[in-house]
Structures are given as structure tokens and as C-alpha cells.
Design an enzyme around this catalytic site. Structure first.
Site, short mmCIF file in Angstrom:
data_model
loop_
_atom_site.label_atom_id
_atom_site.label_comp_id
_atom_site.label_asym_id
_atom_site.label_seq_id
_atom_site.Cartn_x
_atom_site.Cartn_y
_atom_site.Cartn_z
N VAL A 52 0.61 -1.19 0.01
CA VAL A 52 0.04 0.12 -0.11
C VAL A 52 0.99 1.22 0.07
O VAL A 52 0.35 2.48 -0.11
CB VAL A 52 -0.88 -0.06 1.20
N ASN A 109 -6.78 -0.94 5.67
CA ASN A 109 -6.56 -1.47 7.04
C ASN A 109 -4.93 -1.75 7.17
O ASN A 109 -4.51 -1.89 8.35
CB ASN A 109 -7.42 -3.11 7.10
N SER A 131 -6.44 4.18 15.41
CA SER A 131 -6.22 3.51 16.43
C SER A 131 -6.51 4.45 17.71
O SER A 131 -6.65 5.53 17.42
CB SER A 131 -4.89 3.24 16.63
N TYR A 145 4.18 5.67 15.05
CA TYR A 145 2.95 5.14 14.83
C TYR A 145 1.82 5.93 15.36
O TYR A 145 0.88 6.04 14.71
CB TYR A 145 2.90 3.60 15.72
N ALA A 150 1.72 8.95 15.79
CA ALA A 150 1.60 10.10 14.74
C ALA A 150 1.04 9.94 13.47
O ALA A 150 0.17 10.54 13.23
CB ALA A 150 3.13 10.93 14.58
N SER A 151 1.31 8.68 13.07
CA SER A 151 0.52 8.31 11.83
C SER A 151 -0.92 7.97 11.82
O SER A 151 -1.51 8.40 11.06
CB SER A 151 1.45 7.01 11.32
N LYS A 152 -1.12 7.51 12.97
CA LYS A 152 -2.76 7.17 13.16
C LYS A 152 -3.39 8.63 13.42
O LYS A 152 -4.49 8.84 12.95
CB LYS A 152 -2.91 6.31 14.38
P1 NAD Z 1 -1.33 -7.65 11.52
O1 NAD Z 1 0.00 -7.31 11.60
O2 NAD Z 1 -1.92 -8.64 12.44
O3 NAD Z 1 -1.85 -7.56 10.11
C1 NAD Z 1 -1.56 -6.77 9.22
C2 NAD Z 1 -1.68 -7.31 7.75
O4 NAD Z 1 -0.97 -6.21 6.81
C3 NAD Z 1 -0.64 -8.50 7.48
O5 NAD Z 1 -1.31 -9.27 6.44
C4 NAD Z 1 0.53 -7.92 6.71
O6 NAD Z 1 1.03 -8.64 5.50
C5 NAD Z 1 -0.29 -6.78 5.86
N1 NAD Z 1 0.64 -5.53 5.45
C6 NAD Z 1 1.69 -4.94 6.20
N2 NAD Z 1 2.48 -4.06 5.48
C7 NAD Z 1 1.76 -3.89 4.49
C8 NAD Z 1 1.69 -3.06 3.16
N3 NAD Z 1 2.81 -2.21 3.12
N4 NAD Z 1 1.02 -3.14 2.34
C9 NAD Z 1 -0.08 -4.47 2.18
N5 NAD Z 1 -0.16 -4.87 3.12
C10 NAD Z 1 0.92 -4.86 4.40
O7 NAD Z 1 -2.27 -6.40 12.06
P2 NAD Z 1 -3.59 -5.92 12.54
O8 NAD Z 1 -3.49 -6.23 14.08
O9 NAD Z 1 -4.58 -6.76 12.09
O10 NAD Z 1 -3.82 -4.46 12.35
C11 NAD Z 1 -4.56 -4.03 11.14
C12 NAD Z 1 -4.68 -2.57 11.31
O11 NAD Z 1 -5.12 -2.16 12.67
C13 NAD Z 1 -3.34 -1.73 11.34
O12 NAD Z 1 -3.45 -0.47 10.49
C14 NAD Z 1 -3.19 -1.60 12.87
O13 NAD Z 1 -2.37 -0.17 13.07
C15 NAD Z 1 -4.42 -1.25 13.45
N6 NAD Z 1 -4.50 -1.34 14.70
C16 NAD Z 1 -4.24 -2.62 15.35
C17 NAD Z 1 -4.20 -2.56 16.94
C18 NAD Z 1 -3.74 -3.72 17.44
O14 NAD Z 1 -3.73 -3.90 18.69
N7 NAD Z 1 -3.32 -4.91 16.84
C19 NAD Z 1 -4.53 -1.38 17.59
C20 NAD Z 1 -5.06 -0.50 16.81
C21 NAD Z 1 -5.01 -0.37 15.46
#
Ligand code: NAD
Length: 269
Positions: A73, A98, A154, A168, A170-172
Site C-alpha cells: 500500500v 486496514n 487507533s 505509529y 503520529a501516523s494514526k
Molecule cells: P497484523 O500485523 O495482524 O496484520 C496486518 C496485515 O497487513 C498483514 O497481513 C501484513 O502482511 C499486511 N501488511 C503489512 N504491511 C503492508 C503493506 N505495506 N501493504 C499491504 N499489506 C501490508 O495487524 P492487525 O493487528 O490486524 O492491524 C491491522 C490494522 O489495525 C493496522 O492498521 C493497525 O495499525 C491497526 N490497529 C491494530 C491494533 C492492534 O492492537 N493490533 C490496535 C489499533 C489499530
């Protein structure tokens, strides 16, 4: 000939999900497919996509169209190609932006390396921009009268993190600000934009980052009103609502799914 009419809260819709091979993205793919949406699963990891596709097919044997595409992405050409690939099916109705990372070297203002800051922002911020931009172009091109874009921020975009992860956080914050403005700019086109603000989850993104560092873990866990991490499926349920027409008047929200964390004073030692 018997023609099947698909049932479900997303029946007849086409969705793109980025980061679809793991965590929230995979659970959302399963739920979308169960609810009748065709899904393009986009992820940077091809092997993970293959495993994820097999899992979705197993869990949803009667699935609608499922496709996968390797997509980083942070590269606009990848995001554009993924979204444009759906034109042959009439274009997309939904995009779930996502994909995101939290890098192991992400730290405080002093210790976060600049290349880690840049990488985090390329994926977490520019990735969401590219997904939003090409979703709008696709919905216009394919004359969609309703569209839904869900961008993952987030809870740390609303409050500081207990342990530093400055790039992270700041990005969110940028995702929240960007999504709010997109929601207003495109409201008259009936393209809705909402942010999802998950709390800390039981997914590899956070669990690998915390690892066996008990101090880091404890610094988080004392803040949990419900006494536990969230599960990816609990986010997917919220995404389903935001993606469906049930949320047709929900626009520009910061949709918080965090077990109450962002409203809590520390509840226990
Ligand atoms: P995860 O690491 O379990 O899954 C993320 C997926 O994104 C993986 O399949 C990975 O291969 C893919 N990915 C990574 N870089 C990529 C790129 N450059 N292009 C395309 N795909 C890519 O993460 P998750 O916990 O499911 O998180 C999903 C989203 O939720 C993220 O944006 C994360 O910041 C956000 N989030 C997660 C949490 C948490 O506690 N896990 C909390 C708040 C927000």
C-alpha cells in the site's frame, strides 16, 4: 436454470481489503464473504495471502467471488492496480484501508530512527491516502451512488500510548485528520468515510511487538477496563456495520472499539 440471489448485509457489493492476509483484515474478509460481498484481498505477503484465501474458502464454502492481489500500500501504482482490477466486475463499493505496521524500532522522540518514521508514515498514512484516492476515482468512474471507505486509525490517535511508539501514534493521528476531511469533501457524492479506532488486540501486530517484555505488557494491561485484549473479530463486526447500508448516515466518525479503554482512568495496579 436456477439463478441464486445472494443474501446478506453486503449482498451484491464488491470490497477491497488491504492487509487482508492477517489479523483484522482476514477476520473482516471472512465476515464480508459470509455477508455476501465479493472481496479482493490485497496484502504485501503472497504466501500469507495464499494461506488466508484457503482459510476463507474453508470457513465460507458458499463464498461469493474471492480474489487476491499482491499489493504494497505504500506504492501508489500497486493500490491503483488493485482497485482498477475490480472495474471488470463493475467497480468497488467498499474499501477497508486496514494495512498498517508498528515497527519494533519505533520508540520515543529521541530514539526513533528517521527511516522507521518514514516507513511507518509511508504505509500507515500514504497507504490510506492512496486507497481513499483510488476508491473515489473508481466510484466516480463506475457511477456508484453509495460508497463506504473505512480507514484504520487507533485509540492511540485519541490518547497517548503507555509505552512510546511515536511514529505509529503520529501516523494514526494523521489518518484521523485525513479521514475527517475526506468525509466532508465527498459527502455530497454519497461516499462515506469513517475511521476505525481499535484498542489493543490479540493480533501479531501488537503481540509480536510486546513479545515477552513483561514490563511493556503490564504497562498496557493495567489500563484495560474489561481486563483483556480485544479480538480481531470484534473489530470486523464494527467494520461490517460501517461498510453496510445500515450505517448510511454515519459519516466522519471516529468509531472506537476499545472496550472502554479511551474513557478509562487507570482501574487497577
Ligand atoms: P497484523 O500485523 O495482524 O496484520 C496486518 C496485515 O497487513 C498483514 O497481513 C501484513 O502482511 C499486511 N501488511 C503489512 N504491511 C503492508 C503493506 N505495506 N501493504 C499491504 N499489506 C501490508 O495487524 P492487525 O493487528 O490486524 O492491524 C491491522 C490494522 O489495525 C493496522 O492498521 C493497525 O495499525 C491497526 N490497529 C491494530 C491494533 C492492534 O492492537 N493490533 C490496535 C489499533 C489499530
Amino acid at each position: 436454470m436456477v439463478t441464486e440471489t445472494r443474501q446478506g448485509r453486503l449482498a451484491g457489493k464488491t470490497a477491497v481489503i488491504t492487509g487482508a492476509a492477517g489479523g483484522i483484515g482476514l477476520e473482516t474478509t471472512v465476515l464480508f464473504a459470509k455477508e455476501g460481498a465479493s472481496v479482493l484481498m490485497a496484502d504485501i505477503s503472497e504466501p500469507a495471502l495464499e494461506r488466508a484465501l484457503a482459510k476463507v474458502k474453508e470457513l465460507v464454502p458458499n463464498h461469493p467471488r474471492l480474489e487476491t492481489i499482491k499489493c504494497d500500500v505504500s506504492k501508489e501504482s500497486d493500490v491503483q492496480a488493485a482497485i482498477e482490477s475490480q472495474d471488470k466486475h463493475g467497480g468497488i463499493d467498499i474499501i477497508f484501508n486496514n494495512a498498517g505496521i508498528m515497527h519494533a524500532k519505533d520508540d520515543d522522540a529521541i530514539n526513533t530512527p528517521e527511516d522507521i518514521w518514514d516507513l511507518t508514515h509511508k504505509i500507515n498514512v500514504k497507504g490510506v491516502w492512496y486507497g481513499s484516492k483510488h476508491a473515489v476515482l473508481s466510484m466516480r468512474r463506475n457511477k456508484k451512488t453509495k460508497g463506504s471507505v473505512i480507514n484504520v486509525a487507533s485509540f492511540v490517535a485519541l490518547m497517548g500510548a503507555a509505552t512510546p511508539q511515536l511514529a505509529y501514534t503520529a501516523s494514526k493521528g494523521a489518518v484521523l485528520a485525513m479521514t475527517r476531511e475526506l468525509a466532508i469533501v465527498h459527502a455530497r457524492e454519497n461516499i462515506r468515510f469513517n475511521s476505525l479506532c481499535p484498542g489493543p488486540l490479540n493480533t501479531p501486530l501488537l503481540q509480536d511487538w510486546l513479545g515477552d517484555d513483561l514490563h511493556k505488557r503490564h504497562r498496557r494491561e493495567v489500563h484495560f477496563p474489561m481486563g483483556r485484549f480485544g479480538e480481531a473479530i470484534e473489530q470486523a463486526q464494527a467494520v461490517l456495520f460501517l461498510a453496510s447500508d445500515e450505517s448510511s448516515f454515519v459519516n466522519a466518525t471516529e468509531f472506537v472499539v476499545d472496550g472502554g479503554l479511551s474513557k478509562a482512568y487507570v482501574t487497577s495496579e
